[in-house]
Design a protein around this motif. Structure first.
Motif, PDB file in Angstrom:
ATOM      1  N   UNK A 168      -5.756 -10.491   4.504  1.00 13.06           N
ATOM      2  CA  UNK A 168      -5.360 -11.704   3.783  1.00 13.06           C
ATOM      3  C   UNK A 168      -6.337 -12.040   2.675  1.00 13.06           C
ATOM      4  N   UNK A 169      -7.619 -11.838   2.927  1.00 13.18           N
ATOM      5  CA  UNK A 169      -8.625 -12.102   1.907  1.00 13.18           C
ATOM      6  C   UNK A 169      -8.505 -11.127   0.746  1.00 13.18           C
ATOM      7  N   UNK A 170      -8.244  -9.866   1.044  1.00  9.80           N
ATOM      8  CA  UNK A 170      -8.055  -8.887  -0.029  1.00  9.80           C
ATOM      9  C   UNK A 170      -6.864  -9.288  -0.893  1.00  9.80           C
ATOM     10  N   UNK A 171      -5.770  -9.677  -0.251  1.00 10.26           N
ATOM     11  CA  UNK A 171      -4.583 -10.095  -0.998  1.00 10.26           C
ATOM     12  C   UNK A 171      -4.904 -11.314  -1.870  1.00 10.26           C
ATOM     13  N   UNK A 172      -5.658 -12.240  -1.327  1.00  3.44           N
ATOM     14  CA  UNK A 172      -6.013 -13.452  -2.086  1.00  3.44           C
ATOM     15  C   UNK A 172      -6.753 -13.116  -3.377  1.00  3.44           C
ATOM     16  N   UNK A 173      -7.695 -12.164  -3.316  1.00  2.51           N
ATOM     17  CA  UNK A 173      -8.520 -11.880  -4.492  1.00  2.51           C
ATOM     18  C   UNK A 173      -7.883 -10.871  -5.445  1.00  2.51           C
ATOM     19  N   UNK A 174      -6.763 -10.258  -5.054  1.00  4.66           N
ATOM     20  CA  UNK A 174      -6.062  -9.338  -5.944  1.00  4.66           C
ATOM     21  C   UNK A 174      -5.238 -10.098  -6.975  1.00  4.66           C
ATOM     22  N   UNK A 175      -5.173  -9.547  -8.174  1.00  6.47           N
ATOM     23  CA  UNK A 175      -4.275 -10.075  -9.190  1.00  6.47           C
ATOM     24  C   UNK A 175      -2.834  -9.704  -8.834  1.00  6.47           C
ATOM     25  N   UNK A 176      -1.849 -10.440  -9.325  1.00  3.47           N
ATOM     26  CA  UNK A 176      -0.455 -10.010  -9.151  1.00  3.47           C
ATOM     27  C   UNK A 176      -0.267  -8.600  -9.695  1.00  3.47           C
ATOM     28  N   UNK A 177       0.383  -7.775  -8.905  1.00  2.00           N
ATOM     29  CA  UNK A 177       0.558  -6.371  -9.276  1.00  2.00           C
ATOM     30  C   UNK A 177      -0.577  -5.477  -8.825  1.00  2.00           C
ATOM     31  N   UNK A 178      -1.652  -6.086  -8.291  1.00  2.00           N
ATOM     32  CA  UNK A 178      -2.784  -5.299  -7.807  1.00  2.00           C
ATOM     33  C   UNK A 178      -2.425  -4.495  -6.570  1.00  2.00           C
ATOM     34  N   UNK A 179      -3.071  -3.362  -6.413  1.00  2.00           N
ATOM     35  CA  UNK A 179      -2.772  -2.464  -5.299  1.00  2.00           C
ATOM     36  C   UNK A 179      -3.961  -2.351  -4.354  1.00  2.00           C
ATOM     37  N   UNK A 180      -3.645  -2.158  -3.068  1.00  2.00           N
ATOM     38  CA  UNK A 180      -4.686  -1.998  -2.056  1.00  2.00           C
ATOM     39  C   UNK A 180      -4.347  -0.799  -1.187  1.00  2.00           C
ATOM     40  N   UNK A 181      -5.362  -0.019  -0.843  1.00  2.00           N
ATOM     41  CA  UNK A 181      -5.209   1.127   0.048  1.00  2.00           C
ATOM     42  C   UNK A 181      -6.327   1.077   1.079  1.00  2.00           C
ATOM     43  N   UNK A 182      -5.953   1.131   2.353  1.00  2.00           N
ATOM     44  CA  UNK A 182      -6.921   1.040   3.443  1.00  2.00           C
ATOM     45  C   UNK A 182      -6.741   2.236   4.367  1.00  2.00           C
ATOM     46  N   UNK A 183      -7.852   2.877   4.722  1.00  6.17           N
ATOM     47  CA  UNK A 183      -7.822   3.998   5.655  1.00  6.17           C
ATOM     48  C   UNK A 183      -8.458   3.585   6.977  1.00  6.17           C
ATOM     49  N   UNK A 184      -7.764   3.889   8.073  1.00  8.79           N
ATOM     50  CA  UNK A 184      -8.255   3.542   9.411  1.00  8.79           C
ATOM     51  C   UNK A 184      -8.011   4.712  10.361  1.00  8.79           C
ATOM     52  N   UNK A 185      -8.749   4.748  11.469  1.00  9.54           N
ATOM     53  CA  UNK A 185      -8.398   5.698  12.537  1.00  9.54           C
ATOM     54  C   UNK A 185      -7.198   5.167  13.298  1.00  9.54           C
ATOM     55  N   UNK A 186      -6.347   6.063  13.764  1.00  8.29           N
ATOM     56  CA  UNK A 186      -5.160   5.650  14.509  1.00  8.29           C
ATOM     57  C   UNK A 186      -5.335   5.929  16.001  1.00  8.29           C
ATOM     58  N   UNK A 187      -4.433   5.375  16.789  1.00  9.34           N
ATOM     59  CA  UNK A 187      -4.523   5.520  18.245  1.00  9.34           C
ATOM     60  C   UNK A 187      -4.378   6.977  18.654  1.00  9.34           C
ATOM     61  N   UNK A 188      -3.256   7.629  18.253  1.00  4.43           N
ATOM     62  CA  UNK A 188      -2.978   9.030  18.534  1.00  4.43           C
ATOM     63  C   UNK A 188      -3.909   9.737  19.495  1.00  4.43           C
ATOM     64  N   UNK A 189      -4.606  10.773  19.021  1.00  5.99           N
ATOM     65  CA  UNK A 189      -5.481  11.558  19.893  1.00  5.99           C
ATOM     66  C   UNK A 189      -6.732  10.804  20.329  1.00  5.99           C
ATOM     67  N   UNK A 190      -6.981   9.635  19.734  1.00  4.55           N
ATOM     68  CA  UNK A 190      -8.191   8.889  20.081  1.00  4.55           C
ATOM     69  C   UNK A 190      -7.984   7.953  21.269  1.00  4.55           C
TER      70      UNK A 190
END
Length: 237
Positions: A168-190
């Motif tokens: 939510x904070x990232x969205x707040x500070x982005x300009x309209x049309x701004x893009x965000x990409x986040x990488x996380x580990x997933x549950x899968x084999x972990x």
């Protein structure tokens, strides 16, 4: 202050009267705002230590050399010439520097992290006219609304106590049309690595972060999972 940090202060909600830049980064922890949840697990403590920061740096470098899926989608972020970009949980700062190069000579890339050890390494390796670092919490960003053209975060959200607040904070500070990409580990084999959860790390289910993106109003949400790595992308209207 160098040029990058001077420009950073112009983006703050409440610029400090006497900025603390004695360590090469702008320290804003405890400056304004209320309390936010803290990660006190042993994994966070390890990464925040001087020895842990060096191990993290080497591990991430090896990952980026061997696993293409861990590389940030800089072209997709569409950083405009002279744009301003945010790296959340910047670690040793190498991704922040890549973002600055994508923004061009008039651009600005700011990396935030909670770890003093990480920031010390980032400042030593990457700080410059277009690259600045701040000590701040991702759950309560110190920036004004709509000041960044793009944002990214790599392998950090698993350590953030309240990921909804951070997105939510990232969205707040982005300009309209701004893009965000986040990488996380997933549950899968972990899933079998339950001891990591006891150490303060979490594993995201397949659709969990994508649902968070949509719930905070991001559009064009895309989720791509490869093994135990997941990228989630979205655009602010």
């Amino acid at each position: 202050m160098d040029t990058a940090l001077r420009r950073a202060t112009d983006l703050l909600i409440d610029p400090p009267a006497e900025p603390d830049v004695s360590k090469g980064y702008l320290d804003l922890v405890g400056h304004g705002g209320g309390a936010v949840p803290k990660n006190t697990g042993f994994i966070q403590k390890a990464w925040a230590s001087p020895r842990g920061s060096k191990l993290y740096d080497r591990a991430q470098l090896l990952n980026r050399r061997l696993i293409a899926s861990t590389r940030p989608p800089i072209e997709w972020l569409r950083i405009p010439p002279g744009g301003t970009v945010l790296d959340v949980g910047c670690g040793p700062g190498n991704i922040t520097a890549q973002l600055a190069r994508a923004a061009g000579l008039d651009g600005l890339a700011l990396g935030i992290d909670i770890s003093e050890s990480m920031l010390a390494r980032a400042v030593a390796a990457e700080a410059g006219r277009q690259v600045g670092f701040l000590r701040a919490d991702a759950q309560q960003l110190p920036f004004r609304d709509q000041v960044f053209d793009a944002a990214t975060s790599l392998a950090v959200f698993q350590l953030i106590p309240d990921p909804v607040a951070a997105v939510s904070e990232i969205v707040r500070v982005l300009k309209p049309g701004g893009r965000v990409a986040i990488m996380v580990p997933t549950a899968g084999p972990a899933k079998s690595l339950k001891f990591l959860a006891r150490g303060g790390a979490r594993w995201f289910d397949d659709d969990e972060l994508g649902d968070i993106f949509e719930n905070v109003g991001l559009v064009g949400v895309r989720v791509r999972t490869q093994g135990f790595i997941q990228w989630v992308r979205g655009t602010k209207l």
